[in-house]
Design an enzyme around this catalytic site. Structure first.
Site, PDB file in Angstrom:
ATOM      1  N   SER A   1      19.014 -10.997  -2.510  1.00 46.60           N
ATOM      2  CA  SER A   1      19.105  -9.571  -2.202  1.00 46.60           C
ATOM      3  C   SER A   1      18.082  -8.782  -3.015  1.00 46.60           C
ATOM      4  O   SER A   1      16.888  -9.051  -2.934  1.00 46.60           O
ATOM      5  CB  SER A   1      20.536  -9.080  -2.443  1.00 46.60           C
TER       6      SER A   1
ATOM      7  N   ASP B   1      23.777 -10.708   8.620  1.00 51.05           N
ATOM      8  CA  ASP B   1      23.685  -9.966   7.359  1.00 51.05           C
ATOM      9  C   ASP B   1      23.695  -8.471   7.662  1.00 51.05           C
ATOM     10  O   ASP B   1      22.794  -7.952   8.317  1.00 51.05           O
ATOM     11  CB  ASP B   1      22.393 -10.355   6.630  1.00 51.05           C
TER      12      ASP B   1
ATOM     13  N   HIS C   1      26.015 -11.474   4.145  1.00 50.52           N
ATOM     14  CA  HIS C   1      24.989 -11.187   3.138  1.00 50.52           C
ATOM     15  C   HIS C   1      25.036 -12.130   1.932  1.00 50.52           C
ATOM     16  O   HIS C   1      24.011 -12.362   1.300  1.00 50.52           O
ATOM     17  CB  HIS C   1      25.129  -9.741   2.663  1.00 50.52           C
TER      18      HIS C   1
END
Length: 391
Positions: free
Chosen positions: A237, A324, A363
């Site tokens: 991320s 995601d 995610h």
């Protein structure tokens, strides 16, 4: 008793008619012989007259609520523009500590009984918290051991992964701990830490500080490792932006890592902010860039992975789930496309692994993939063979 002075008149047919002079009686709908009795306080109000007033009152409340919502909606971008530091906090979310009641000094509480917690100082007076998890097959030997033993294990032939986490939470976040377990079971050392301003680390967050901390820890590891021990950089991320910043610096100075793994990456922070669910209600507001994106630039927050891939010269693996909802899949795909065309990556393996929406990895749950260990071993094996051929 008071007498009523109501005159009588006589009709032509001989009937007597009372001429009521009491004005109150004239206006009482129930007065008369056949009507209901009326008390001294007058007749009850007509129920049908209250309904419009109640409707008007409800409409007024709705209008008042909509007014305050509109005022709040319009004030948010103004406040962010006037106080750019608020935007920085929203990017880093380092104040969000989940799980909250966790003692980072005790990784054992998170099920990591082969992990050592310690602290390093990337700058004088600035300490950062670090975890070192050894390969799972060493867990028995690790019981009761201290820092010297853990450091000695870095001289083994087992590869090391430097893990750079994303925003919010700490190095002890649930999904992060689960990934450490998967990687440890696959025979890797995992070294992770909290950037300045996160967890129990000192200081305040910034893109420069995050990258500097990562560079410091990479150099610390490189100093402890044998020359032939592989060292990989893994970012997730927001940590993918830190990872590409780090690897770009390493490549610029001629010491690239053995490979770079980007999990759920984006191209740059401006494109990610436009695509983030939180920006949905403002995305089409005139001046969106000026209100929301420019303050990030004013805070020197860029995380320009799309630029960094043009300066990276090591094997690259990108992992991204199609469902995601935080970093959209198309951003990871776009970054892969840019990396595939990068001249600096020419001759190095660049691989993209998508995970279908049906798997529900979203995610941060790619660690659940039973294929992940094989994906990594196949990629690292191919990358090393390619490196040997180039050498």
């Amino acid at each position: 008793m008071r007498k009523r002075n109501n005159p009588l008149t006589v009709e032509p047919d001989g009937r007597a008619v009372l001429l009521d002079s009491d004005t109150d009686l004239k206006h009482r709908p129930g007065s008369g012989a056949s009507g209901p009795a009326v008390g001294s306080r007058g007749a009850p109000a007509d129920r049908s007259m209250g309904k419009p007033f109640r409707r008007l009152s409800l409409v007024g409340r709705v209008r008042r609520l909509l007014f305050w919502l509109l005022l709040f909606y319009l004030s948010v971008p103004v406040v962010i523009k006037l106080f750019p530091s608020i935007q920085a906090k929203l990017v880093f979310l380092n104040f969000v500590r989940v799980p909250y009641f966790i003692d980072l000094k005790r990784p054992l509480d998170q099920g990591l009984n082969h992990t050592h917690n310690f602290y390093l100082e990337p700058e004088r007076g600035q300490k950062i918290g670090v975890w070192h998890t050894v390969p799972a097959h060493m867990w028995r030997e690790a019981q009761g051991k201290q820092g010297d033993w853990y450091r000695s294990t870095l001289s083994s032939a087992h590869p090391v992964i430097l893990y750079l986490h994303g925003n919010a939470g700490t190095r002890g976040g649930d999904h992060r701990v689960e990934l450490y377990k998967v990687l440890s079971s696959s025979g890797y050392h995992i070294v992770t830490f909290d950037y300045r301003g996160w967890g129990d680390s000192d200081g305040s967050p910034s893109e420069w500080a995050m990258t500097s901390d990562a560079l410091f820890l990479y150099d610390w590891l490189k100093h402890k490792l044998e020359d032939k021990t592989a060292l990989y950089v893994w970012g997730h991320s927001l940590g993918t932006g830190v990872a590409t910043n780090l690897v770009r610096r390493l490549c610029d100075r001629g010491t690239p890592p053995d490979a770079l793994i980007l999990e759920s990456p984006f191209t740059n922070i401006r494109e990610e902010a436009k695509s983030h669910p939180f920006s949905m209600v403002y995305r089409y507001l005139p001046g969106f860039d000026w209100f929301f994106l420019d303050p990030m630039t004013d805070n020197n927050i860029r995380f320009a992975s799309d630029e960094n891939v043009n300066h990276i010269s090591c094997p690259l693996l990108i992992l991204h789930a199609e469902d995601d909802g935080v970093v959209p899949f198309h951003l990871g795909k776009k970054l892969y496309s840019l990396a595939s065309q990068s001249k600096s990556l020419s001759g190095h393996m660049v691989h993209f692994v998508p995970f279908p929406s049906s798997l529900g990895y979203k995610h941060k749950f790619i660690y659940r993939s039973p294929q992940l260990p094989n994906i990594l071993s196949d990629f690292f094996g191919s990358a090393h063979r390619q490196t040997d051929e180039l050498a």
